[in-house]
Design an enzyme around this catalytic site. Structure first.
Site, PDB file in Angstrom:
ATOM      1  N   GLY B 131      16.574  -4.027 -29.010  1.00  0.00           N
ATOM      2  CA  GLY B 131      16.419  -2.744 -27.876  1.00  0.00           C
ATOM      3  C   GLY B 131      15.358  -2.965 -26.849  1.00  0.00           C
ATOM      4  O   GLY B 131      15.099  -1.932 -26.315  1.00  0.00           O
ATOM      5  N   GLU B 134      18.089  -3.834 -21.856  1.00  0.00           N
ATOM      6  CA  GLU B 134      19.476  -3.001 -21.812  1.00  0.00           C
ATOM      7  C   GLU B 134      20.625  -3.842 -21.860  1.00  0.00           C
ATOM      8  O   GLU B 134      20.621  -4.998 -21.804  1.00  0.00           O
ATOM      9  CB  GLU B 134      19.417  -2.485 -19.986  1.00  0.00           C
ATOM     10  CG  GLU B 134      18.238  -1.552 -19.921  1.00  0.00           C
ATOM     11  CD  GLU B 134      17.937  -0.545 -20.424  1.00  0.00           C
ATOM     12  OE1 GLU B 134      18.902   0.431 -20.875  1.00  0.00           O
ATOM     13  OE2 GLU B 134      16.744  -0.261 -20.728  1.00  0.00           O
ATOM     14  N   LYS B 149       7.336  -2.164 -10.002  1.00  0.00           N
ATOM     15  CA  LYS B 149       5.854  -1.948 -10.630  1.00  0.00           C
ATOM     16  C   LYS B 149       4.875  -2.421  -9.479  1.00  0.00           C
ATOM     17  O   LYS B 149       3.670  -1.807  -9.448  1.00  0.00           O
ATOM     18  CB  LYS B 149       5.829  -2.563 -12.055  1.00  0.00           C
ATOM     19  CG  LYS B 149       6.636  -1.449 -12.896  1.00  0.00           C
ATOM     20  CD  LYS B 149       6.848  -2.459 -14.409  1.00  0.00           C
ATOM     21  CE  LYS B 149       7.717  -1.687 -15.163  1.00  0.00           C
ATOM     22  NZ  LYS B 149       7.928  -2.249 -16.645  1.00  0.00           N
TER      23      LYS B 149
END
Lengths: 370, 370
Positions: B131, B134, B149
C-alpha cells in the site's frame, strides 16, 4: 539617548525607545534582574539562559503575562533546533506521547569519545580543549543543564510547570569502563537522555538519565556535540529533529528567528498550562535499569520489583531489573558516586503493566509452569 | 442546516454556518473547485492535495488573500513533518541556504529494496502490495509527486512561485542494476532527492533527481517509506527533520495541527514572496552527475563541461562529470529512458567555481604543471 555600546545594562533598561532586550549573558542571577526589570518596563526579551528560565519559570510566565510582553527563548533548548516553537505551535494538541532527547552537546561529545575507547577523564579533557565543555563542567556532566532544559520542555509539551529539583537526574560522571564494555557487547550507545512521557493514567513522567540506546533509535546516530530529539505523537508516530545544540552560531540562529518572530508580535501562549484537565508530574512508574557497582553490599536486590539478570566479576558487578521510581529516588545508592545507573532500552514501564505481569507470574506459578 | 454526512460537497459549501472545509480527496480537479469556491464563500480550508496546490499555487495564494481566508496544507509535504510551518515561521530570514529532502515515501521504499538486492519491478510490486504505491504509480516513480512538493517548498523557503513544469525532474524508473552496483561499490545509497539551493549570486536552483548519498549525510539513514529533510542555514549549519511522510495517520496528524492552528487564526503569510529583493529561479549552474547508458552513441562526451571518469563494460557504460544544467535539460539523452542520470554527492557547483577552476587549469597548463 544611549550610545550604541554600553557596559551598564541600566542605560538600556532605562531607555524608553528600546522595546526589545536580547539577553545572552552567562550569569543567571544578573540575567534574572535584567529580564524581570525589562518586563516591568514593557520591553520584550529574547534569552538563551536555560538556568534562569528553568529556575524561575512560573514567575517569568506570570510576569510576561502581567506586563503584556513577549519572552522568547528558543536558543535555550537544543540551540538551533526549533523544538520550543514546534511544541507550542505544531504539537499543540493532546496527541503528544513522549519526548526523548539528547539536549546537552558537551556530555554527548564526551560519551561519543568514551564509546570510541577514551576514558571519561581523557574525553572530558578533549571536550574542554575543543571548547565543548566549560572549564568547570559540573552543570553539564552532572546533568543539571539537561534537567534545566527538560524543565522548559515540560512546560511547552504538557503545561507542567516544575522546578528542576522536582525531576530526577543523574549525569555521566559515574560511568565506568565496565559500563562502556557492556554497551559495546550489546552494540548499544550510551547517551544522556532527557525524557518526558505521558502515561496512560494521564500523568507525566520526566527524568534525565544515561540510557543504553539501540541502533533502531534515531538517537543512536547523534554523535559528538550534536543534539537530537525524538517526538512521539499518537498519529504521526516518531519524528526526529536534529542539529547543532550549542555554540555561538547555532545560538545566534535561534536568537535571530526569535527576533524576527517579534516583528509580528509572536509570543508563546503556554496553551497547555491553561487547559482544563492539567497534567501532573508523577514518580509512580517503573524503570528498566542497569546498575553497576563494586561490591554487593552497595546495592540491595530487594530494592528491585523484579531482577532480570545479575553478573559478577572480580572488578565490577551489575544487576539489570525493574525498579519503582519513587523507590529509586530514595535508595541510598541513588547518590553513591561509585554506582552507575543506566536505563535499558524501552525503559519506562507503567504501573498497570507491572501489576498485570505480577498477576500472570502468580497464576503461572500456581499452574506449576513457573 | 445539513445533516452530518453528505456526498454532495455543495451542501457543505452552501452552509453559512460552516467556516472551515477540510479537503482530503484524491481528484485534484474536483478539489480545485471545492477549495476556490470555499474561499469565495469566506471559508478557510485545510488540504493535503499537493497536486492541486503546486499546479495552482499563484492563484491560490492570490485568492486566499483576496477573500481574507486561511489556507493551510502542512500534510501536503512530508506528511507529519512540520516543514512548511517551520519554513514560514522559523527559517523566515535570509539565512536559509538549502533544503534537501526525501519527500516521497513510495519511491524511497522502492529504492531501499533495490539497495537490498531486489529489481526495480520486484520492489515496485512489493511497495504496491504494502500500500505504499498506487496501482498507477506514475506520479510517484516519475518524480512528479516530488516536484509538486518542491514547488510548494520553494514558495515557503524562498518566495519563488513557480510551476512544477519549471523545475527539472527525473524519477527512478530508469535506474538499472548496474547503477545499484556502482552505489554498492562506493557504499552510497541511491535516494530520490528534492533540492533547492540559494546560489551565491542570490538566484535559486531547484530540482528533483536521484542522487548517490554518502553515509555522512542524514539522508543516508532515511529508509523505506520514511521522509527526511536536511535544512541548511548560514548560522545553524545543517538541521534534519525526519518522520513518516505519508499514510492516513501521519496525514491526519498534520491536518489536526492545521485545524488547531485555525482556532487562533493562523495563516501562512508568504513573507518571502513580498520581500523587496525577490529570489529568481535559475538553471545556470553546474551539476556533478553520473550518467549510465548502453551505447556510446547515446551520450556525447562533449555535452560535459568536464569529464571526471568514464567506464565501459560489455553491458553498460558510464560517465561521471560536470554538466551545465540548461545544457542537461536540452541534451537528447535527458529524456531517453535507457539513460540513467544520478547526481554525485555535493552535486551543485556554482558557475563562478567552474570558471575559477577552468582558469586555474589554464594557468597550471601554462606553467607546465599539467
Amino acid at each position: 539617548m544611549v550610545s550604541l555600546f554600553t557596559t551598564d545594562y541600566n542605560e538600556i533598561l532605562d531607555d524608553p525607545e528600546i522595546n526589545l532586550i536580547v539577553e545572552l549573558i552567562d550569569d543567571a542571577d544578573e540575567a534574572y534582574k535584567i529580564v524581570t526589570t525589562a518586563f516591568k518596563k514593557k520591553k520584550s526579551v529574547v534569552s538563551a539562559n536555560k538556568k534562569l528560565i528553568a529556575e524561575h519559570l512560573a514567575e517569568l510566565i506570570f510576569l510576561q503575562q502581567e506586563h503584556d510582553v513577549s519572552f522568547l527563548y528558543e536558543a535555550a533548548v537544543c540551540g538551533s533546533i526549533p523544538i520550543i516553537r514546534n511544541l507550542e505551535e505544531y504539537y499543540d494538541n493532546d496527541l503528544l506521547q513522549s519526548i526523548s532527547g539528547i539536549v546537552n552537546g558537551s556530555t554527548n561529545y564526551i560519551l561519543t569519545k568514551i564509546g570510541e575507547g577514551l576514558t571519561y577523564k581523557e574525553a572530558l579533557l578533549q571536550a574542554q580543549q575543543l571548547g565543548f565543555a566549560e572549564s568547570n563542567p559540573k552543570l553539564d556532566v552532572e546533568g543539571i543543564d539537561a534537567v534545566n532544559k527538560l524543565t522548559i520542555l515540560l512546560a511547552h509539551a504538557y503545561g507542567v510547570v516544575s522546578k528542576p529539583g522536582d525531576l530526577i537526574h543523574i549525569g555521566i560522571t559515574r560511568l565506568q569502563g565496565a559500563d562502556a564494555g557492556y554497551a559495546k557487547e550489546k552494540n548499544y550507545e550510551i547517551k544522556l537522555t532527557a525524557q518526558t512521557i505521558k502515561l496512560s493514567n494521564g500523568k507525566v513522567a520526566a527524568f534525565v538519565l544515561p540510557q543504553f540506546i539501540k541502533n533502531d533509535s534515531q538517537l543512536f546516530n547523534v554523535k559528538n556535540e550534536y543534539n537530537g530529539v525524538v517526538i512521539e505523537s499518537k498519529l504521526a508516530d516518531k519524528q526526529f529533529l536534529y542539529g547543532k545544540g550549542a555554540g555561538r552560531y547555532p545560538t545566534s540562529s535561534a536568537v535571530i528567528s526569535d527576533i524576527s518572530a517579534l516583528t509580528y508580535d509572536y509570543r508563546y501562549e503556554y496553551k497547555k498550562i491553561s487547559r482544563q484537565e492539567q497534567y501532573v508530574l508523577t514518580h509512580n512508574y517503573f524503570l528498566r535499569v542497569y546498575v553497576s557497582f563494586n561490591d554487593w553490599a552497595e546495592v540491595d536486590r530487594r530494592d528491585f520489583e523484579q531482577v532480570f539478570e545479575f553478573h559478577s566479576t572480580e572488578e565490577r558487578q551489575y544487576i539489570t531489573g525493574l525498579i519503582q521510581v519513587d523507590k529509586l529516588r530514595n535508595v541510598k545508592w541513588f547518590n553513591d558516586p561509585s554506582v552507575s545507573i543506566i536505563l535499558l532500552p524501552q525503559a519506562v514501564i507503567e504501573k498497570e503493566d507491572v501489576e498485570t505481569r505480577a498477576l500472570k507470574k502468580v497464576s503461572l506459578h500456581l499452574a506449576g509452569v513457573n
